[in-house]
Design a protein around this motif. Structure first.
Motif, short mmCIF file in Angstrom:
data_model
loop_
_atom_site.label_atom_id
_atom_site.label_comp_id
_atom_site.label_asym_id
_atom_site.label_seq_id
_atom_site.Cartn_x
_atom_site.Cartn_y
_atom_site.Cartn_z
N LEU A 49 -9.58 14.44 0.95
CA LEU A 49 -8.40 14.78 1.71
C LEU A 49 -7.69 15.98 1.09
CD1 LEU A 49 -5.64 13.21 0.14
CD2 LEU A 49 -7.28 11.42 0.64
N ILE A 50 -6.90 16.64 1.91
CA ILE A 50 -6.09 17.76 1.43
C ILE A 50 -4.67 17.25 1.25
CG2 ILE A 50 -5.14 20.01 2.03
CD1 ILE A 50 -7.77 20.56 3.50
N GLY A 51 -4.13 17.47 0.08
CA GLY A 51 -2.79 17.03 -0.25
C GLY A 51 -2.56 17.20 -1.73
N ASN A 52 -1.37 16.96 -2.18
CA ASN A 52 -1.03 17.12 -3.59
C ASN A 52 -0.88 15.76 -4.25
OD1 ASN A 52 -0.68 20.08 -3.81
ND2 ASN A 52 0.79 19.71 -2.19
N LEU A 53 -1.61 15.56 -5.35
CA LEU A 53 -1.47 14.35 -6.15
C LEU A 53 -0.31 14.60 -7.10
CD1 LEU A 53 -2.55 11.56 -6.88
CD2 LEU A 53 -4.09 12.68 -8.50
N VAL A 54 0.81 13.96 -6.85
CA VAL A 54 2.03 14.29 -7.59
C VAL A 54 2.28 13.41 -8.81
CG1 VAL A 54 3.17 15.35 -5.62
CG2 VAL A 54 3.48 12.93 -6.02
N ARG A 74 -8.66 3.72 -15.11
CA ARG A 74 -9.02 2.68 -16.07
C ARG A 74 -8.51 1.31 -15.65
NH1 ARG A 74 -12.61 5.46 -16.86
NH2 ARG A 74 -12.78 7.00 -18.52
N GLU A 75 -7.95 1.22 -14.44
CA GLU A 75 -7.52 -0.06 -13.88
C GLU A 75 -7.46 0.06 -12.37
OE1 GLU A 75 -3.43 -1.32 -14.57
OE2 GLU A 75 -2.84 0.76 -14.93
N THR A 76 -7.40 -1.08 -11.69
CA THR A 76 -7.30 -1.08 -10.24
C THR A 76 -5.97 -0.47 -9.83
OG1 THR A 76 -8.65 -3.07 -10.14
CG2 THR A 76 -7.40 -2.52 -8.18
N ALA A 77 -6.01 0.37 -8.81
CA ALA A 77 -4.79 1.07 -8.38
C ALA A 77 -4.87 1.34 -6.89
CB ALA A 77 -4.62 2.37 -9.16
N ASP A 78 -3.74 1.76 -6.33
CA ASP A 78 -3.65 2.17 -4.93
C ASP A 78 -3.36 3.65 -4.85
OD1 ASP A 78 -4.07 -0.35 -3.88
OD2 ASP A 78 -1.96 -0.71 -3.39
N LEU A 79 -4.00 4.30 -3.89
CA LEU A 79 -3.63 5.65 -3.50
C LEU A 79 -2.54 5.48 -2.45
CD1 LEU A 79 -4.21 8.75 -3.50
CD2 LEU A 79 -5.74 8.29 -1.56
N VAL A 80 -1.38 6.09 -2.66
CA VAL A 80 -0.23 5.90 -1.78
C VAL A 80 0.17 7.24 -1.18
CG1 VAL A 80 2.16 5.10 -1.64
CG2 VAL A 80 0.57 4.01 -3.24
N ARG A 81 0.28 7.29 0.16
CA ARG A 81 0.75 8.51 0.82
C ARG A 81 2.27 8.49 0.82
NH1 ARG A 81 -2.16 10.24 5.74
NH2 ARG A 81 -2.00 8.05 6.30
N GLN A 82 2.89 9.49 0.18
CA GLN A 82 4.35 9.59 0.16
C GLN A 82 4.87 10.27 1.41
OE1 GLN A 82 4.97 9.83 -4.63
NE2 GLN A 82 5.62 11.54 -3.45
N ASP A 83 4.16 11.31 1.85
CA ASP A 83 4.44 12.01 3.10
C ASP A 83 3.15 12.72 3.51
OD1 ASP A 83 4.35 14.56 1.76
OD2 ASP A 83 6.45 14.37 1.25
N ALA A 84 3.22 13.60 4.47
CA ALA A 84 2.00 14.23 5.01
C ALA A 84 1.19 14.99 3.97
CB ALA A 84 2.38 15.15 6.16
N GLU A 85 1.83 15.47 2.91
CA GLU A 85 1.11 16.33 1.96
C GLU A 85 1.13 15.81 0.52
OE1 GLU A 85 2.78 20.21 2.32
OE2 GLU A 85 2.29 20.37 4.44
N HIS A 86 1.76 14.68 0.25
CA HIS A 86 1.91 14.22 -1.12
C HIS A 86 1.40 12.79 -1.30
CE1 HIS A 86 4.87 17.49 -0.72
NE2 HIS A 86 4.39 17.80 -1.92
N TYR A 87 0.66 12.60 -2.40
CA TYR A 87 0.08 11.30 -2.73
C TYR A 87 0.40 10.96 -4.18
CZ TYR A 87 -2.64 11.91 1.53
OH TYR A 87 -3.00 12.09 2.83
N ARG A 88 0.37 9.67 -4.48
CA ARG A 88 0.49 9.21 -5.85
C ARG A 88 -0.49 8.05 -6.04
NH1 ARG A 88 4.99 6.57 -3.48
NH2 ARG A 88 4.92 4.32 -3.95
N ILE A 89 -0.74 7.70 -7.28
CA ILE A 89 -1.59 6.56 -7.60
C ILE A 89 -0.74 5.58 -8.38
CG2 ILE A 89 -3.62 5.78 -8.85
CD1 ILE A 89 -4.89 8.52 -8.29
N ASP A 90 -0.66 4.33 -7.89
CA ASP A 90 0.12 3.28 -8.52
C ASP A 90 -0.79 2.14 -8.98
OD1 ASP A 90 2.48 4.62 -7.99
OD2 ASP A 90 2.93 3.46 -6.18
N ALA A 91 -0.51 1.59 -10.15
CA ALA A 91 -1.24 0.42 -10.64
C ALA A 91 -0.98 -0.76 -9.72
CB ALA A 91 -0.80 0.09 -12.07
N VAL A 92 -1.95 -1.67 -9.67
CA VAL A 92 -1.86 -2.87 -8.85
C VAL A 92 -1.82 -4.08 -9.76
CG1 VAL A 92 -3.04 -4.30 -7.15
CG2 VAL A 92 -3.08 -1.82 -6.91
N ASP A 93 -0.81 -4.91 -9.60
CA ASP A 93 -0.73 -6.16 -10.36
C ASP A 93 -1.58 -7.20 -9.64
OD1 ASP A 93 1.06 -5.11 -12.19
OD2 ASP A 93 2.78 -5.60 -10.93
#
Length: 94
Positions: A49-54, A74-93
């Motif tokens: 995908l095209i977007g910024n990993l912030v 190094r652990e299970t995580a989610d790719l989260v869309r913040q808006d149309a062009e920005h993404y982050r990766i969050d750990a999953v409990d």
């Protein structure tokens, strides 16, 4: 955008515990994110995908390259869309 990641909520997709995210930085400030389930697997990417990993809010290793960087999870995580062009990766409990 090609996403073959399992959904884990609205605008959220589950990454494998050993996912590798290759981030190619373009001259105009955009980024191409290519996601593999595992860096060692000989399989096609799971997502592109095209977007910024912030931000990466999960255990990971970061390696810079001449064209961008590689995030090795190094652990299970989610790719989260913040808006149309920005993404982050969050750990999953789990």
């Amino acid at each position: 955008m090609t996403l073959k990641l399992p959904p884990s909520g609205d605008d959220r997709w589950r990454l494998a515990p050993h996912a590798r995210v290759i981030v190619y930085e373009t001259d105009d400030g955009n980024e191409l994110l290519t996601i593999y389930d595992c860096g060692a697997a000989q399989k096609p990417p799971t997502a592109q995908l095209i977007g910024n990993l912030v931000r990466v809010n999960a255990a990971h290793e970061l390696e810079r390259s001449p064209t961008g960087y590689v995030v090795s999870m190094r652990e299970t995580a989610d790719l989260v869309r913040q808006d149309a062009e920005h993404y982050r990766i969050d750990a999953v409990d789990e």
